[in-house]
Design a protein around this motif. Sequence first.
Motif, PDB file in Angstrom:
ATOM      1  N   UNK A 194       0.596  -1.225   0.197  1.00  0.00           N
ATOM      2  CA  UNK A 194      -0.039  -0.055   0.017  1.00  0.00           C
ATOM      3  C   UNK A 194       0.921   1.055   0.074  1.00  0.00           C
ATOM      4  N   UNK A 195       1.901   1.329   0.719  1.00  0.00           N
ATOM      5  CA  UNK A 195       2.711   2.302   0.858  1.00  0.00           C
ATOM      6  C   UNK A 195       3.380   2.548  -0.642  1.00  0.00           C
ATOM      7  N   UNK A 196       3.914   1.584  -1.242  1.00  0.00           N
ATOM      8  CA  UNK A 196       4.730   1.635  -2.486  1.00  0.00           C
ATOM      9  C   UNK A 196       3.495   2.261  -3.480  1.00  0.00           C
ATOM     10  N   UNK A 197       2.146   1.765  -3.576  1.00  0.00           N
ATOM     11  CA  UNK A 197       1.097   2.266  -4.580  1.00  0.00           C
ATOM     12  C   UNK A 197       0.782   3.794  -4.168  1.00  0.00           C
ATOM     13  N   UNK A 204       1.759  11.208  -8.874  1.00  0.00           N
ATOM     14  CA  UNK A 204       0.685  11.496 -10.078  1.00  0.00           C
ATOM     15  C   UNK A 204      -0.063  12.936  -9.648  1.00  0.00           C
ATOM     16  N   UNK A 205      -0.510  13.078  -8.331  1.00  0.00           N
ATOM     17  CA  UNK A 205      -1.150  14.013  -7.961  1.00  0.00           C
ATOM     18  C   UNK A 205      -0.235  15.263  -7.909  1.00  0.00           C
ATOM     19  N   UNK A 206       0.716  15.112  -7.589  1.00  0.00           N
ATOM     20  CA  UNK A 206       1.940  16.261  -7.449  1.00  0.00           C
ATOM     21  C   UNK A 206       2.116  16.759  -8.979  1.00  0.00           C
ATOM     22  N   UNK A 207       2.178  15.945  -9.924  1.00  0.00           N
ATOM     23  CA  UNK A 207       2.699  16.455 -11.214  1.00  0.00           C
ATOM     24  C   UNK A 207       1.039  17.133 -11.796  1.00  0.00           C
ATOM     25  N   UNK A 208      -0.156  16.992 -11.126  1.00  0.00           N
ATOM     26  CA  UNK A 208      -1.257  17.711 -11.511  1.00  0.00           C
ATOM     27  C   UNK A 208      -1.515  18.993 -10.700  1.00  0.00           C
ATOM     28  N   UNK A 253      -5.446   9.389 -10.456  1.00  0.00           N
ATOM     29  CA  UNK A 253      -4.258   8.869 -10.113  1.00  0.00           C
ATOM     30  C   UNK A 253      -4.296   7.688  -9.196  1.00  0.00           C
ATOM     31  N   UNK A 254      -5.481   7.380  -8.804  1.00  0.00           N
ATOM     32  CA  UNK A 254      -5.588   6.237  -7.855  1.00  0.00           C
ATOM     33  C   UNK A 254      -5.505   4.881  -8.696  1.00  0.00           C
ATOM     34  N   UNK A 255      -6.186   4.980  -9.954  1.00  0.00           N
ATOM     35  CA  UNK A 255      -6.258   4.024 -11.076  1.00  0.00           C
ATOM     36  C   UNK A 255      -4.985   3.870 -11.560  1.00  0.00           C
ATOM     37  N   UNK A 256      -4.062   4.861 -12.060  1.00  0.00           N
ATOM     38  CA  UNK A 256      -2.884   4.806 -12.401  1.00  0.00           C
ATOM     39  C   UNK A 256      -1.809   4.047 -11.422  1.00  0.00           C
ATOM     40  N   UNK A 257      -2.006   4.504 -10.214  1.00  0.00           N
ATOM     41  CA  UNK A 257      -1.046   3.688  -9.291  1.00  0.00           C
ATOM     42  C   UNK A 257      -1.608   2.355  -8.671  1.00  0.00           C
ATOM     43  N   UNK A 258      -2.836   2.068  -9.080  1.00  0.00           N
ATOM     44  CA  UNK A 258      -3.303   0.790  -8.782  1.00  0.00           C
ATOM     45  C   UNK A 258      -3.288   0.662  -7.189  1.00  0.00           C
TER      46      UNK A 258
END
Length: 300
Positions: A194-197, A204-208, A253-258
Motif C-alpha cells: 500500500x505504501x508503494x502504491x 501523480x497528484x503532484x504532477x497535476x 491517479x488512484x487507478x494509475x497507481x493501482x
Amino acid sequence: MKQPSRRGIAVLTVVFTALAVLIGLVALASSWSWTGGGKPRNAGALPEPFASLQFSGEQRQSLRHAEDVLTRRCMRARGMDFHVVAKAELPPEPPNPYGLLEGGDVARHGYGLHDSRVPADNRPADRERDALFGTAAYEKTIPLEDGGEIAVRTDGCFYKAQTELYGKEWTALLYSEETLSAKVIARVQGDPRVTAAQRKWAACMDRAGYPVTTLAKVWPDANRRMEQTGANRTAGRAAFDALLTQARRDVDCQKQARVEPAIRAAQDDAEGSVARGHEQGLSKLATLRATALATAARTP
C-alpha cells in the motif's frame, strides 16, 4: 457511527439536528455465523473492513427512518415532538476509510461534501436535550470486549430507540467491531504494498498540481477547506468546484497507481488475522443487525 465512528444530529420540531449513528455501521452477513471474508455488499464496492457486514445505502436509510420513528414515539410520550428525517435530508455516504474514490460518485459529488450550513441557534432547549440524550442520573458504563468502557444515558429517547431497534448488546458490539476495523485499517495503511502504491499516487497528484502525502489526509483537508467558507455561499460553491476538479484527478491517479488492488490484498491478510478470536462477537452483531432490518421493515 473508525474510532467509534463519527455520529451526526437529526431534526426536532424545533429544527434541531440529532445524532446520526448509521454512518459506517457494520451489518448483515450472508449467514448468522461469522466465518470472515465474503463478498462486499455491492458488486464492485470499494474495500473496507468487514465489507460483507456493511449496510447498503437503502438499508441504512430504512434503519435511520425506523430509529427516528421510535425516537418520536418516545418524545411524544413525554409531551414533546421529534421530526422524522426524510431521505432527502440524510447526510451523504461516509468517506471510504482508506481514502479510495469511486469514479461514478466522484463525477457527481466530488469528495461528497456540500456547502450548506446549519444555523447555530437551531439547538434544543434543556428539557428537550435531556429527553433525547438522557440525564447523568441514569448514566451507566458498558465494558468493551478488548478493555475500556463507554458511558450511556439509558433514560434518553435516542438510547431507548436504539435499544428497541438493535437490542441491548448493540452498543458494546458495535464499538468492539469499530475497534477491530481501526486495527485492520492501521495494518493496511502500513503494508508495504500500500505504501508503494501510495507513493505513485502522490507523485501523480503532484504532477497535476496537488501536493499531497497520504490518501487518509485528503478528505479531512477537503472538509476543512469547505468549513472555512463558513456561511458564504459563493465561496462555498467555488471551493466545492475546485475540490470536484481535484477529486476527478484523484480518481485517475488512484487507478494509475493501482491503489485499490494493493489495499484489497493487504486488507484480506489483515482482516483474517484481526478477526481471529472475535468470531462470536461478529456473529452476534450480524444477528442483531438482521433483526434490526426486519424491525425496520415493519416500522411505518
